[in-house]
Scaffold this active site. Structure first.
Site, mmCIF file in Angstrom:
data_model
loop_
_atom_site.group_PDB
_atom_site.id
_atom_site.type_symbol
_atom_site.label_atom_id
_atom_site.label_comp_id
_atom_site.label_asym_id
_atom_site.label_seq_id
_atom_site.Cartn_x
_atom_site.Cartn_y
_atom_site.Cartn_z
ATOM 1 N N ARG A 125 0.850 -1.206 0.000
ATOM 2 C CA ARG A 125 0.000 0.000 0.000
ATOM 3 C C ARG A 125 0.884 1.255 0.000
ATOM 4 N NH1 ARG A 125 -1.498 1.473 4.688
ATOM 5 N NH2 ARG A 125 -2.484 -0.473 5.320
ATOM 6 N N TYR A 142 -14.958 17.033 -16.119
ATOM 7 C CA TYR A 142 -15.493 15.680 -16.216
ATOM 8 C C TYR A 142 -16.600 15.492 -15.151
ATOM 9 C CZ TYR A 142 -15.721 10.710 -15.099
ATOM 10 O OH TYR A 142 -16.171 9.450 -14.796
ATOM 11 N N ASP A 150 -5.687 19.364 -14.811
ATOM 12 C CA ASP A 150 -6.041 18.010 -15.224
ATOM 13 C C ASP A 150 -5.652 17.897 -16.695
ATOM 14 O OD1 ASP A 150 -7.294 15.712 -16.188
ATOM 15 O OD2 ASP A 150 -8.962 15.861 -14.781
ATOM 16 N N LYS A 158 -6.849 6.610 -19.396
ATOM 17 C CA LYS A 158 -7.058 7.084 -20.769
ATOM 18 C C LYS A 158 -5.791 6.884 -21.611
ATOM 19 C CE LYS A 158 -10.734 8.412 -18.598
ATOM 20 N NZ LYS A 158 -11.676 7.381 -18.260
HETATM 21 O O1 P1T Z 1 -12.038 7.335 -14.416
HETATM 22 P P1 P1T Z 1 -10.878 7.780 -13.613
HETATM 23 O O2 P1T Z 1 -9.591 7.100 -13.940
HETATM 24 O O3 P1T Z 1 -11.165 7.796 -12.147
HETATM 25 O O4 P1T Z 1 -10.574 9.310 -14.046
HETATM 26 C C1 P1T Z 1 -11.464 10.363 -13.813
HETATM 27 C C2 P1T Z 1 -11.244 11.461 -14.821
HETATM 28 C C3 P1T Z 1 -10.533 12.589 -14.457
HETATM 29 N N1 P1T Z 1 -10.313 13.595 -15.333
HETATM 30 C C4 P1T Z 1 -10.789 13.546 -16.588
HETATM 31 C C5 P1T Z 1 -10.531 14.685 -17.521
HETATM 32 C C6 P1T Z 1 -11.510 12.438 -17.027
HETATM 33 O O5 P1T Z 1 -11.964 12.414 -18.290
HETATM 34 C C7 P1T Z 1 -11.769 11.366 -16.126
HETATM 35 C C8 P1T Z 1 -12.574 10.175 -16.513
HETATM 36 N N2 P1T Z 1 -13.392 10.363 -17.650
HETATM 37 C C9 P1T Z 1 -14.243 9.439 -18.159
HETATM 38 C C10 P1T Z 1 -14.444 8.226 -17.652
HETATM 39 C C11 P1T Z 1 -14.993 9.875 -19.373
HETATM 40 O O6 P1T Z 1 -15.576 9.034 -20.086
HETATM 41 O O7 P1T Z 1 -14.993 11.071 -19.648
#
Ligand code: P1T
Length: 389
Positions: free
Chosen positions: A54, A106, A178, A203
C-alpha cells in the site's frame, strides 16, 4: 542509462526508457511484476526501502519514475484511479478552502466535489478561459486552489495556462491542471507554471482500455510528501499488476498520440463539412475559439472531439445505436474509437440546467478517435449519418 542521460532524451525515447532499466538481478529487459504485499526485513526497521505494498511497490516506483520524467516533474504519485488522485488533492488542502474550478469538468470530478467534499471545501465554478474573470474571482473568493481542466471534458475549452498561472502566482494561489486529454506527450502544464498535474491514466497514458489508474505529478517536495502520506493512510494505491500494464502501455504513448491526432484531424474536417452536423469542436480546427492558445501551449491536438448533430435527442440516440466501428461506451484514450452521449452518460451527474447553460445539450456527441484506419472511421460516420437522415 542513468537518470540524467534519460532526461536528455526526447519523449518518444523516455516513454520506453524512463523507469525501464533492466532488472538488476536477472537482466530481464521487462521488469518483473512485484506481485507481493510485503517485504522481508533483516532486523526490525531494516529493509531495502519497501515495507508494504500500500505504501510502496517496486513496479509502481518504476511507473512513477517514468511519469515524473514525461511531465518534467520531480515527483509522481500513482493512484488507483483518476478520481482517487483528485480525492487526495482535496484531503491535502486545508479544510474550508475555496477551490475555483473550470465550469466544464469531467462529470465524475463534478460529482466528487459537489456530493462528497461540498461540506469540507467551497467550490466556485468559473470560466477559466476568461483571464479577466479568473483574476476577478481570485480577488473575490481568495481561493487556496485553482483547478483547471484543459482541454475540458466534454467541450474542449482551452485555458491559457501561462496567463492563468501568472495571475494565480501573484495571489499565491496554487494551480492544478487536469492534463488527461492531452497526456504528457502533448502538454506539460508544470513547465507553463502549474503546481500540480493530474491524470486519469485510464485514458491515453495506458491507452488500451484495460486499466483504471490515476497520477499526480509535482515539484514541491513538501506537498508530494503530504500527498504520499495521504495515499498511504487512505489507501487508493494502484495494484502492481495494473502499474505493470501501464508501464507496458506507456511505451507506445508517443506513436499512439501521433496516430490519434492524425486521425482526429481528418475526422473533424469530415464532420465539419457534413450537412447533418451543426458544429464540431476540435482544438486542431481553425474554427476552435482557442485554436491559437492550443497551438502555443500544446505540441499536438489529441484525439478528442465533440460535435452537435442537427436534430433532437431521438436523432442522437438513433445515430449512437446504429454506428458500428465506433463503440458506444464511456471512457476515452484507448486505441479503439469510442463514441458517447455526454448528457446521458459521462456527464449525467451534472444538473440538467447547468449542463444546458454549458452547452452539453441533447445533440452533443463526443468522440474518442482511435488509431484504426481513418477511411474506415470516416466511412462508419458517413454511413450512419446517411442511415438516420
Ligand atoms: O475514471 P478515472 O480514472 O477515475 O478518471 C477520472 C477522470 C478525471 N479527469 C478527466 C478529464 C476524465 O476524463 C476522467 C474520466 N473520464 C471518463 C471516464 C470519461 O468518459 O470522460
Amino acid at each position: 542509462m542513468n537518470k540524467s542521460q534519460i532526461k536528455g532524451l526526447k519523449k518518444a525515447s523516455r516513454v520506453i526508457h524512463a523507469g525501464g532499466h533492466p532488472d538488476s538481478e536477472t537482466g530481464a529487459i521487462i521488469p518483473p511484476i512485484y506481485q507481493t504485499t510485503t517485504y522481508v526485513q533483516s532486523s526490525p526497521g531494516v529493509h531495502k526501502g519497501y515495507e508494504y505494498t500500500r505504501s510502496h511497490n517496486p513496479t509502481r516506483t518504476r511507473l512513477e519514475e517514468c511519469l515524473a520524467s514525461l511531465e518534467e516533474a520531480k515527483h509522481a504519485v500513482v493512484t488507483a484511479s483518476g478520481i482517487s488522485a483528485a480525492m487526495l488533492v482535496m484531503h491535502a488542502i486545508p479544510a474550508g478552502s475555496t477551490v475555483l474550478l473550470s465550469d466544464d469538468v469531467y462529470g465524475g470530478t463534478y460529482r466528487l466535489f459537489t456530493t462528497v467534499f461540498q461540506d469540507i471545501h467551497n467550490f466556485v465554478f468559473i470560466n477559466t478561459t476568461d483571464i479577466k474573470e479568473v483574476e476577478k474571482k481570485i480577488k473575490e473568493h481568495k481561493p487556496h486552489l485553482l483547478w483547471i481542466e484543459t482541454p475540458t471534458n466534454p467541450l474542449l475549452k482551452i485555458t491559457d495556462v501561462k496567463k492563468v498561472t501568472t495571475i494565480s502566482k501573484k495571489y499565491k494561489v496554487k494551480t492544478l491542471v487536469d492534463n488527461t486529454f492531452m497526456s504528457p506527450y502533448f502538454q506539460n502544464p508544470l513547465t507553463l507554471g502549474a503546481d500540480i498535474v493530474l491524470h486519469s491514466m485510464t485514458k491515453y497514458i495506458n491507452g488500451h482500455s484495460d486499466v483504471v489508474g490515476g497520477a499526480l505529478m509535482l515539484n514541491d517536495k513538501k506537498l508530494y510528501e503530504k500527498i504520499w502520506k495521504l495515499q498511504n493512510s487512505l489507501g487508493p494505491s494502484q495494484s502492481p499488476f495494473d502499474s505493470w500494464l501501464v508501464l507496458r502501455g506507456i511505451k507506445t504513448l508517443a506513436i499512439r498520440m501521433e496516430a490519434h491526432q492524425k486521425n482526429a484531424l481528418q475526422v473533424a474536417k469530415f464532420l465539419e463539412s457534413h450537412p447533418m452536423v451543426e458544429k464540431v469542436i476540435y482544438p486542431g480546427l481553425k474554427s476552435h475559439p482557442q485554436y491559437k492558445i492550443a497551438k502555443s501551449q500544446m505540441s499536438g491536438f489529441g484525439g478528442m472531439m465533440t460535435f452537435f448533430l442537427k436534430g433532437d435527442i431521438k436523432k442522437s440516440k438513433k445515430f449512437l445505436s446504429k454506428i458500428k466501428l465506433f463503440s458506444l461506451a464511456e471512457s476515452l484514450g484507448g486505441v479503439e474509437s469510442l463514441i458517447e452521449h455526454p448528457a446521458i452518460m459521462t456527464h449525467a451527474s451534472i444538473p440538467k440546467e447547468t449542463r444546458e447553460e454549458l452547452g452539453i445539450t441533447d445533440n452533443l456527441i463526443r468522440l474518442s478517435v482511435g488509431i484504426e484506419n481513418v477511411d474506415d472511421l470516416i466511412n462508419d460516420l458517413d454511413t450512419t449519418l446517411k442511415a438516420i437522415r
